[in-house]
Scaffold this active site. Structure first.
Site, PDB file in Angstrom:
ATOM      1  N   LYS A  35       0.839  -1.212   0.000  1.00 49.93           N
ATOM      2  CA  LYS A  35       0.000   0.000   0.000  1.00 49.93           C
ATOM      3  C   LYS A  35       0.872   1.259   0.000  1.00 49.93           C
ATOM      4  O   LYS A  35       2.088   1.171   0.195  1.00 49.93           O
ATOM      5  CB  LYS A  35      -0.896  -0.027   1.247  1.00 49.93           C
ATOM      6  CG  LYS A  35      -0.109  -0.028   2.562  1.00 49.93           C
ATOM      7  CD  LYS A  35      -0.967  -0.418   3.755  1.00 49.93           C
ATOM      8  CE  LYS A  35      -0.156  -0.393   5.032  1.00 49.93           C
ATOM      9  NZ  LYS A  35      -0.904  -0.955   6.176  1.00 49.93           N
ATOM     10  N   TYR A 261      16.206  29.649   9.485  1.00 50.85           N
ATOM     11  CA  TYR A 261      14.989  30.328   9.913  1.00 50.85           C
ATOM     12  C   TYR A 261      14.925  30.425  11.433  1.00 50.85           C
ATOM     13  O   TYR A 261      15.213  29.455  12.136  1.00 50.85           O
ATOM     14  CB  TYR A 261      13.746  29.586   9.397  1.00 50.85           C
ATOM     15  CG  TYR A 261      13.502  29.797   7.918  1.00 50.85           C
ATOM     16  CD1 TYR A 261      13.240  31.062   7.417  1.00 50.85           C
ATOM     17  CD2 TYR A 261      13.531  28.720   7.039  1.00 50.85           C
ATOM     18  CE1 TYR A 261      13.012  31.264   6.056  1.00 50.85           C
ATOM     19  CE2 TYR A 261      13.299  28.913   5.677  1.00 50.85           C
ATOM     20  CZ  TYR A 261      13.043  30.185   5.201  1.00 50.85           C
ATOM     21  OH  TYR A 261      12.823  30.369   3.862  1.00 50.85           O
TER      22      TYR A 261
HETATM   23  C1  LIG Z   1      -0.128  -1.946   6.830  1.00 56.39           C
HETATM   24  C2  LIG Z   1      -0.693  -3.235   7.290  1.00 56.39           C
HETATM   25  C3  LIG Z   1       0.126  -4.379   7.421  1.00 56.39           C
HETATM   26  C4  LIG Z   1       1.643  -4.331   7.295  1.00 56.39           C
HETATM   27  O1  LIG Z   1       2.186  -3.742   8.456  1.00 56.39           O
HETATM   28  P1  LIG Z   1       3.764  -3.622   8.688  1.00 56.39           P
HETATM   29  O2  LIG Z   1       3.894  -3.105  10.068  1.00 56.39           O
HETATM   30  O3  LIG Z   1       4.253  -2.646   7.680  1.00 56.39           O
HETATM   31  O4  LIG Z   1       4.327  -4.973   8.485  1.00 56.39           O
HETATM   32  C5  LIG Z   1      -0.490  -5.587   7.705  1.00 56.39           C
HETATM   33  N1  LIG Z   1      -1.827  -5.662   7.894  1.00 56.39           N
HETATM   34  C6  LIG Z   1      -2.636  -4.576   7.804  1.00 56.39           C
HETATM   35  C7  LIG Z   1      -4.092  -4.737   8.033  1.00 56.39           C
HETATM   36  C8  LIG Z   1      -2.094  -3.331   7.525  1.00 56.39           C
HETATM   37  O5  LIG Z   1      -2.892  -2.257   7.456  1.00 56.39           O
END
Ligand SMILES: *Cc1c(COP(=O)(O)O)cnc(C)c1O
Length: 367
Positions: A35, A261
């Site tokens: 994702k 800044y």
């Molecule tokens: C993002 C996600 C994962 C993966 O998590 P990591 O900590 O990056 O391994 C697995 N399951 C779900 C439902 C997620 O949203």
């Protein structure tokens, strides 16, 4: 010409990291989580490097469609499922697995009459209180879906761990126990069980009891540790992304000079200042503190003053001969992204996800 700010991706290491998942969970199938543009590494690029995964997971329907349109045939689960009938149509059209986590989805599914075309992951909320049905209502929902004609049987079951990165905490075992008890209530006899999935990266690496039919690694595939106290390298993973830039100015500072800044950094003695062509406009964290390590010519120097949109400033006291054009590493070889995350009060996930469009991506194999 070398771009001012660029990320080098060592895509060959993806297969190594996937192999690490296999060695931790030899009996499980792997749903590789890609994702958010493959955690900032590029969705298609990462999908391509994960041919050996058993399935992919994305958060949203459009991410799944993107993969399908690129010709990817592998099973793809959409972790947030769908919120309306139109979105379900998209899932069906592109043959994406839906995570089913709330009642509205069940109603929509029951209203769609067709035979067994929708593969689903029914999600149990074991305590994270984000997505999923409560244990109390789970069996009833399961029974409804068993009789919904659109659903492809058997129904897969999943939950998500909220604290798996805390190896000492009690929450994870409580969640796993609740998941197993709820599943056992659905399947009291020896009839064929659904396939189940619990573990994210931290679950895979630290919680044997979370290893069921399917595991869902995300961050570890990118060579990054899910634990605040370790780096990916220490866990036997190989980082994929390095972020690089170069010095664009070097100058002398006198005692009392203020830098950047708001002039938050004041020289307590004369030194050499370096200006690096990277900033929060590239995804370098604005909250990186004075003292955050940066490699100039492979040597550690501290960040000083505020991070600007296009530039950061570093103290070159230990490298008075550094000059414009010299190479700078923000994270990568010799400087773990986990260390930068700690210095910026964040987690490495946000750093790799946050690299912006402006940063040129270079695949290591092309160098
Ligand atoms: C993002 C996600 C994962 C993966 O998590 P990591 O900590 O990056 O391994 C697995 N399951 C779900 C439902 C997620 O949203």
């Amino acid at each position: 010409m070398i771009p001012a700010a660029y990320a080098v991706l060592n895509l060959e290491a993806v297969a190594h990291n996937l192999q690490k998942v296999r060695s931790c969970a030899p009996d499980a199938k792997i749903m590789a989580v890609i994702k958010a543009n493959g955690y900032g590494h590029g969705l298609l690029r990462i999908a391509d490097s994960l041919q050996e995964a058993d399935a992919f997971a994305v958060a949203r329907v459009d991410e799944g469609i993107h993969l399908r349109k690129a010709g990817i045939k592998k099973r793809i689960a959409v972790l947030e499922g769908f919120t309306c009938a139109e979105e379900l149509e998209e899932l069906l059209k592109y043959q994406l697995d839906a995570v089913v986590h709330c009642a509205v989805q069940v109603d929509i599914l029951e209203n769609r009459k067709e035979q067994g075309t929708c593969a689903i992951w029914l999600k149990l909320d074991t305590g994270m209180n984000r997505l999923g049905f409560k244990p109390m209502e789970f069996n009833a929902v399961y029974q409804r879906l068993m009789h919904a004609s659109i659903i492809k049987q058997p129904i897969n079951l999943m939950t998500h761990l909220a604290n798996a990165d805390d190896k000492e905490g009690a929450t994870t075992l409580t969640q796993i126990k609740l998941f197993n008890e709820t599943v056992d209530l659905i399947f009291p006899s020896l009839q064929q069980k659904s396939e189940c999935s619990i573990a994210n990266s931290a679950g895979i690496l630290a919680w044997q009891a979370a290893l069921t039919d399917w595991v869902r690694p995300g961050v570890m595939l990118y060579g990054i540790s899910p634990f605040p106290e370790s780096t990916g390298k220490q866990l036997g993973l190989k980082p994929i992304m390095g972020l690089y830039s170069r010095l664009i100015a070097v100058k002398s500072l006198e005692e009392g000079d203020k830098v950047g800044y708001s002039g938050t950094w004041i020289c307590d003695k004369a030194t050499t200042l370096g200006v690096v062509a990277i900033g929060y406009g590239d995804g370098y964290p604005r909250h990186a503190k004075t003292g955050t390590p940066v490699l100039v010519n492979g040597q550690r120097v501290p960040l000083i003053g505020r991070v600007s949109m296009d530039m950061i400033t570093v103290d070159l006291a230990t490298q008075p001969n550094a000059k414009p054009g010299d190479p700078v590493t923000l994270w990568g070889d010799g400087l773990p992204v986990e260390e930068i995350a700690l210095a910026a009060d964040t987690i490495p996930y946000t750093l790799v996800c946050g690299v912006t469009q402006r940063v040129q991506i270079v695949e290591k194999s092309a160098l």
